[in-house]
Design a protein around this motif. Structure first.
Motif, PDB file in Angstrom:
ATOM      1  N   ILE A  24      30.885  42.239  36.192  1.00 19.23           N
ATOM      2  CA  ILE A  24      31.820  41.629  37.132  1.00 19.23           C
ATOM      3  C   ILE A  24      31.188  41.585  38.518  1.00 19.23           C
ATOM      4  N   THR A  25      31.516  40.532  39.266  1.00 18.73           N
ATOM      5  CA  THR A  25      30.992  40.401  40.620  1.00 18.73           C
ATOM      6  C   THR A  25      31.677  41.408  41.543  1.00 18.73           C
ATOM      7  N   THR A  26      31.133  41.541  42.733  1.00 17.65           N
ATOM      8  CA  THR A  26      31.706  42.450  43.721  1.00 17.65           C
ATOM      9  C   THR A  26      32.753  41.765  44.594  1.00 17.65           C
ATOM     10  N   GLY A  27      32.992  40.476  44.374  1.00 19.72           N
ATOM     11  CA  GLY A  27      33.987  39.752  45.154  1.00 19.72           C
ATOM     12  C   GLY A  27      33.393  38.795  46.160  1.00 19.72           C
ATOM     13  N   LEU A  28      32.098  38.836  46.358  1.00 21.32           N
ATOM     14  CA  LEU A  28      31.419  37.908  47.254  1.00 21.32           C
ATOM     15  C   LEU A  28      30.478  37.025  46.446  1.00 21.32           C
ATOM     16  N   PHE A  29      30.199  35.843  46.936  1.00 19.97           N
ATOM     17  CA  PHE A  29      29.270  34.930  46.266  1.00 19.97           C
ATOM     18  C   PHE A  29      28.214  34.486  47.261  1.00 19.97           C
ATOM     19  N   PRO A  30      26.997  34.185  46.787  1.00 18.61           N
ATOM     20  CA  PRO A  30      26.577  34.187  45.388  1.00 18.61           C
ATOM     21  C   PRO A  30      26.261  35.594  44.883  1.00 18.61           C
ATOM     22  N   GLN A  31      26.247  35.725  43.552  1.00 20.51           N
ATOM     23  CA  GLN A  31      25.863  36.952  42.853  1.00 20.51           C
ATOM     24  C   GLN A  31      24.766  36.569  41.864  1.00 20.51           C
ATOM     25  N   GLU A  32      23.882  37.484  41.555  1.00 20.65           N
ATOM     26  CA  GLU A  32      22.846  37.189  40.571  1.00 20.65           C
ATOM     27  C   GLU A  32      22.437  38.455  39.838  1.00 20.65           C
ATOM     28  N   PHE A  33      21.932  38.240  38.630  1.00 23.92           N
ATOM     29  CA  PHE A  33      21.330  39.333  37.874  1.00 23.92           C
ATOM     30  C   PHE A  33      20.162  38.779  37.085  1.00 23.92           C
ATOM     31  N   THR A  50      32.408  33.400  30.143  1.00 17.87           N
ATOM     32  CA  THR A  50      32.701  33.918  31.474  1.00 17.87           C
ATOM     33  C   THR A  50      34.178  33.744  31.794  1.00 17.87           C
ATOM     34  N   LYS A  51      34.560  34.251  32.945  1.00 14.66           N
ATOM     35  CA  LYS A  51      35.906  34.051  33.466  1.00 14.66           C
ATOM     36  C   LYS A  51      35.801  33.865  34.973  1.00 14.66           C
ATOM     37  N   SER A  52      36.452  32.842  35.486  1.00 13.28           N
ATOM     38  CA  SER A  52      36.552  32.557  36.925  1.00 13.28           C
ATOM     39  C   SER A  52      35.242  32.178  37.595  1.00 13.28           C
ATOM     40  N   VAL A  53      34.226  31.758  36.819  1.00 18.63           N
ATOM     41  CA  VAL A  53      32.975  31.261  37.397  1.00 18.63           C
ATOM     42  C   VAL A  53      33.158  29.768  37.681  1.00 18.63           C
ATOM     43  N   ARG A  54      32.842  29.355  38.893  1.00 18.39           N
ATOM     44  CA  ARG A  54      32.986  27.941  39.256  1.00 18.39           C
ATOM     45  C   ARG A  54      31.650  27.207  39.155  1.00 18.39           C
ATOM     46  N   GLN A  55      30.608  27.769  39.751  1.00 19.77           N
ATOM     47  CA  GLN A  55      29.277  27.172  39.685  1.00 19.77           C
ATOM     48  C   GLN A  55      28.262  28.233  39.289  1.00 19.77           C
ATOM     49  N   MET A  56      27.339  27.819  38.410  1.00 22.56           N
ATOM     50  CA  MET A  56      26.325  28.741  37.921  1.00 22.56           C
ATOM     51  C   MET A  56      25.006  27.995  37.787  1.00 22.56           C
ATOM     52  N   SER A  57      23.901  28.698  37.995  1.00 20.21           N
ATOM     53  CA  SER A  57      22.576  28.149  37.729  1.00 20.21           C
ATOM     54  C   SER A  57      21.726  29.247  37.104  1.00 20.21           C
ATOM     55  N   PRO A  76      22.714  23.704  39.657  1.00 19.44           N
ATOM     56  CA  PRO A  76      24.008  24.326  39.379  1.00 19.44           C
ATOM     57  C   PRO A  76      24.903  23.427  38.533  1.00 19.44           C
ATOM     58  N   VAL A  77      25.670  24.062  37.655  1.00 22.23           N
ATOM     59  CA  VAL A  77      26.662  23.364  36.829  1.00 22.23           C
ATOM     60  C   VAL A  77      28.046  23.824  37.269  1.00 22.23           C
ATOM     61  N   GLU A  78      28.979  22.894  37.230  1.00 21.21           N
ATOM     62  CA  GLU A  78      30.379  23.180  37.544  1.00 21.21           C
ATOM     63  C   GLU A  78      31.065  23.556  36.232  1.00 21.21           C
ATOM     64  N   ILE A  79      31.739  24.689  36.216  1.00 19.27           N
ATOM     65  CA  ILE A  79      32.429  25.158  35.017  1.00 19.27           C
ATOM     66  C   ILE A  79      33.927  25.022  35.233  1.00 19.27           C
ATOM     67  N   LYS A 104      22.489  33.014  38.309  1.00 15.29           N
ATOM     68  CA  LYS A 104      23.142  32.989  39.619  1.00 15.29           C
ATOM     69  C   LYS A 104      24.561  32.464  39.476  1.00 15.29           C
ATOM     70  N   LEU A 105      25.522  33.262  39.890  1.00 11.68           N
ATOM     71  CA  LEU A 105      26.900  32.815  40.001  1.00 11.68           C
ATOM     72  C   LEU A 105      27.070  32.385  41.451  1.00 11.68           C
ATOM     73  N   ILE A 106      27.110  31.093  41.671  1.00  7.57           N
ATOM     74  CA  ILE A 106      27.097  30.537  43.019  1.00  7.57           C
ATOM     75  C   ILE A 106      28.473  30.611  43.669  1.00  7.57           C
ATOM     76  N   SER A 107      29.510  30.336  42.884  1.00 11.96           N
ATOM     77  CA  SER A 107      30.877  30.405  43.401  1.00 11.96           C
ATOM     78  C   SER A 107      31.834  30.698  42.255  1.00 11.96           C
ATOM     79  N   GLY A 108      33.030  31.089  42.622  1.00 15.59           N
ATOM     80  CA  GLY A 108      34.040  31.410  41.628  1.00 15.59           C
ATOM     81  C   GLY A 108      35.356  30.719  41.919  1.00 15.59           C
ATOM     82  N   TRP A 109      36.213  30.650  40.898  1.00 17.84           N
ATOM     83  CA  TRP A 109      37.554  30.100  41.064  1.00 17.84           C
ATOM     84  C   TRP A 109      38.485  31.114  41.719  1.00 17.84           C
ATOM     85  N   GLN A 110      38.101  32.390  41.652  1.00 12.53           N
ATOM     86  CA  GLN A 110      38.862  33.463  42.285  1.00 12.53           C
ATOM     87  C   GLN A 110      37.873  34.371  43.013  1.00 12.53           C
ATOM     88  N   ASP A 111      38.359  35.427  43.609  1.00 16.19           N
ATOM     89  CA  ASP A 111      37.480  36.341  44.342  1.00 16.19           C
ATOM     90  C   ASP A 111      36.466  37.031  43.439  1.00 16.19           C
TER      91      ASP A 111
END
Length: 123
Positions: A24-33, A50-57, A76-79, A104-111
């Motif tokens: 799970i992300t820490t609530g800020l974007f972007p996140q990566e592993f 996934t859940k609540s991922v908006r953009q990923m690359s 990046p792809v829009e999910i 890379k999780l670039i953005s999310g639909w939620q925090d």
């Protein structure tokens, strides 16, 4: 995180092979592993749950020491934000030799966004 492979015919990674285990992300974007394989594999497809991922690359590197040497594999792809909460995404690409991947999780639909499972197909 664990991995399983049968001669790299179909390699998949999930978080302890348990649907109750996830990243799970820490609530800020972007996140990566980064996912590192024990040896290079020629990947052809990546599937994610996934859940609540908006953009990923995803970026790749085929060197043992990959610091700063990643190249874009896709995105990046829009999910789409699914009503059920579970997002199932599949990206196919030309065979690409990889030793490690940077997701890379670039953005999310939620925090917060969640990665439940990542599957790889390889030649």
């Amino acid at each position: 995180m664990s991995s399983y492979g049968d001669g790299f015919v179909s390699l998949w990674i999930s978080f302890e092979r348990d649907s109750k285990t996830f990243w799970i992300t820490t609530g800020l974007f972007p996140q990566e592993f980064i996912i590192t394989f024990s040896k290079s594999a020629e990947l052809t497809r990546i599937r994610t749950q996934t859940k609540s991922v908006r953009q990923m690359s995803v970026e790749f590197c085929d060197e043992k020491n990959a610091i700063g040497k990643y190249q874009r594999l896709f995105g990046p792809v829009e999910i789409k934000d699914e009503a059920t909460g579970l997002q199932i995404e599949s990206q196919q690409f030309k065979p690409t030799r990889c030793r490690s991947l940077k997701v890379k999780l670039i953005s999310g639909w939620q925090d917060f966004a969640v990665v439940y499972k990542i599957e790889f197909e390889a030649k």
